[in-house]
Enzyme design. Structure first.
Site, PDB file in Angstrom:
ATOM      1  N   ARG A 124      -3.941   6.261   0.462  1.00  0.00           N
ATOM      2  CA  ARG A 124      -4.743   7.507   0.879  1.00  0.00           C
ATOM      3  C   ARG A 124      -3.750   8.352   2.108  1.00  0.00           C
ATOM      4  NH1 ARG A 124      -9.985   4.332   2.563  1.00  0.00           N
ATOM      5  NH2 ARG A 124      -8.134   2.954   2.851  1.00  0.00           N
TER       6      ARG A 124
ATOM      7  N   ARG B 278       0.897  -1.160  -0.001  1.00  0.00           N
ATOM      8  CA  ARG B 278      -0.090   0.006  -0.053  1.00  0.00           C
ATOM      9  C   ARG B 278       0.841   1.277  -0.052  1.00  0.00           C
ATOM     10  NH1 ARG B 278      -5.590  -0.913   1.604  1.00  0.00           N
ATOM     11  NH2 ARG B 278      -6.124  -2.611   0.157  1.00  0.00           N
TER      12      ARG B 278
ATOM     13  N   ARG C 257      -7.549  10.858  -6.280  1.00  0.00           N
ATOM     14  CA  ARG C 257      -8.851  10.120  -5.703  1.00  0.00           C
ATOM     15  C   ARG C 257      -9.989  11.209  -5.750  1.00  0.00           C
ATOM     16  NH1 ARG C 257     -11.996   7.869  -4.558  1.00  0.00           N
ATOM     17  NH2 ARG C 257     -11.780   6.399  -2.726  1.00  0.00           N
TER      18      ARG C 257
ATOM     19  N   TYR D 175     -13.954 -13.283  -0.114  1.00  0.00           N
ATOM     20  CA  TYR D 175     -14.683 -12.085  -0.571  1.00  0.00           C
ATOM     21  C   TYR D 175     -15.878 -12.510  -1.243  1.00  0.00           C
ATOM     22  CZ  TYR D 175     -11.353  -8.699   1.247  1.00  0.00           C
ATOM     23  OH  TYR D 175     -10.531  -7.944   1.984  1.00  0.00           O
TER      24      TYR D 175
ATOM     25  N   ASP E 229      -6.426  -3.585  -7.750  1.00  0.00           N
ATOM     26  CA  ASP E 229      -6.789  -4.324  -6.576  1.00  0.00           C
ATOM     27  C   ASP E 229      -6.938  -5.835  -6.903  1.00  0.00           C
ATOM     28  OD1 ASP E 229      -8.110  -3.172  -3.857  1.00  0.00           O
ATOM     29  OD2 ASP E 229      -9.267  -5.108  -4.488  1.00  0.00           O
TER      30      ASP E 229
END
Ligand code: CP3
Length: 345
Positions: A31, A27, A40, A153, A76
């Protein structure tokens, strides 16, 4: 010879000596970084992943800002599930959702066949653009989710603490579980081989949530398909095999395959590597929470991990999991510099 081939990161993947311990961070584009937040503000997450120009730009942000020794494709692990028609959405401030989760054998049987190349062509295009923009500065890492983490998931429908639906499905719908894992191992193989063909110089298989399983369940319900995903990969590209909370699973993950094993911070790197054997490289394993503190604390924690690795060829410095979004960028930059300084040989 391109200098990427002699890069400390690629040399360490192959357990060859390097002048410094290479570092990159899971990562590393995200963010916590102002330039990522600016991007973003203009694109939703899924749109960003499917916009090769923008995604390639984000891939390069941490290389420019931090001086890391590898770039990781911005994409992703869940993108490859979208063409299965399960209703993938990234809910702002919450994370991923699968609106039509798999709950029965019939749900698995009804999954459409997908042409991975067609479905995630945009990701392969990002790899091409990012590789070109990197221009041999540092190597580019591609990645995919491992079959278990993807299946979790699909079955849970989103993030989970206990993975109860997945654990029920594994046993109660054993045939359907095997069919699903087999489909996913083929999809993962095609997804990674497409990235390799487009220019990825190493790949990481993220089995992020596999640490929820007992060692015997891992061997019975997961290992054959992780092994199959890795067996399908174009030879010659280093494979990093990573999971969180895997202290009890590491020997079985090593058996499943990969040139580098990712370690999280719940194990001590030195003893863990000794137990695994030095015939495999290791990646890790700073607790990402350390980056929330200060440079002195980061320096001490880094020294302790480097001491554990003893300068042995085949250590890639990383966090034990991804950078938290609350992390000050200057601490991340300090970590990269500290690893280079303290490991210089
Ligand atoms: O590491 C990188 O810098 C490359 C990009 C990358 C992302 N996701 C971007 C992302 C990688 C390698 C991933 C892998 C991924 N995605 C994993 C395995 C790694 C891990 O964390 O264990 C998993 C489980 C996912 C699924 C996923 N995607 C979750 C659970 C979330 C929400 C969590 C969160 O931080 O919000 C995402 C969204 C996501 N993927 C973000 C990023 C930068 C945040 C989205 C945003 O910008 O709002």
């Amino acid at each position: 010879m391109s200098n990427a081939v002699a890069s400390p990161f690629l040399l360490a993947c192959r357990r060859q000596p390097t002048s410094v311990t290479p570092i990159w961070l899971m990562r590393q584009a995200g963010r916590y970084m102002p330039e990522y937040r600016a991007m973003r503000a203009r694109h939703r997450f899924l749109e960003l992943c499917k916009n090769p120009q923008a995604a390639a730009e984000v891939t390069l942000q941490p290389v420019e800002r931090l001086g890391v020794d590898a770039a990781i494709l911005f994409a992703d692990i869940l993108l490859v599930l979208e063409p299965l028609g399960v209703g993938l959405e990234f809910v702002e401030g919450e994370g991923p959702r699968i609106h039509r989760p798999l709950r029965s054998a019939a749900d698995v049987a009804a999954l459409p066949t997908v042409d991975v190349g067609e479905a995630v062509g945009a990701v392969f295009e990002t790899v091409k653009l990012a590789r070109k923009a990197l221009a041999e500065r540092v190597p580019l890492i591609g990645f995919a989710g491992a079959p278990f983490t993807l299946a979790s998931y699909l079955i849970e429908g989103g993030p989970s603490r206990e993975f109860l639906l997945t654990k029920r499905f594994m046993r109660a719908e054993r045939r359907a579980w095997e069919a699903l894992m087999s489909r996913l191992s083929i999809i993962v193989g095609e997804y990674l081989n497409g990235q390799i063909a487009a220019g990825a110089q190493a790949v990481q298989l993220f089995d992020s949530w596999v640490g929820t399983l007992s060692p015997s369940d891992y061997r019975e319900f997961v290992q054959p398909w992780s092994r199959e995903s890795i067996r399908r990969l174009t030879p010659g590209t280093p494979v990093i095999h990573f999971g969180v909370g895997t202290a009890g699973l590491l020997p079985s993950m090593k058996e499943a395959g990969g040139d580098v094993l990712g370690l999280d911070w719940r194990v001590e790197l030195g003893p863990a590597w000794d137990r695994l054997g030095h015939d495999i490289a290791v990646q890790g394993n700073l607790d990402p929470a350390v980056l929330l503190s200060n440079v002195g604390a980061i320096r001490r924690a880094t020294q302790s991990i480097l001491d554990g690795a003893k300068g042995r060829p085949g250590h890639i410095f990383n966090l034990g999991h991804g950078v938290h979004q609350e992390t000050p960028v200057e601490n991340v930059k300090a970590l990269v510099d500290i690893v280079h300084e303290l490991s210089s040989r």
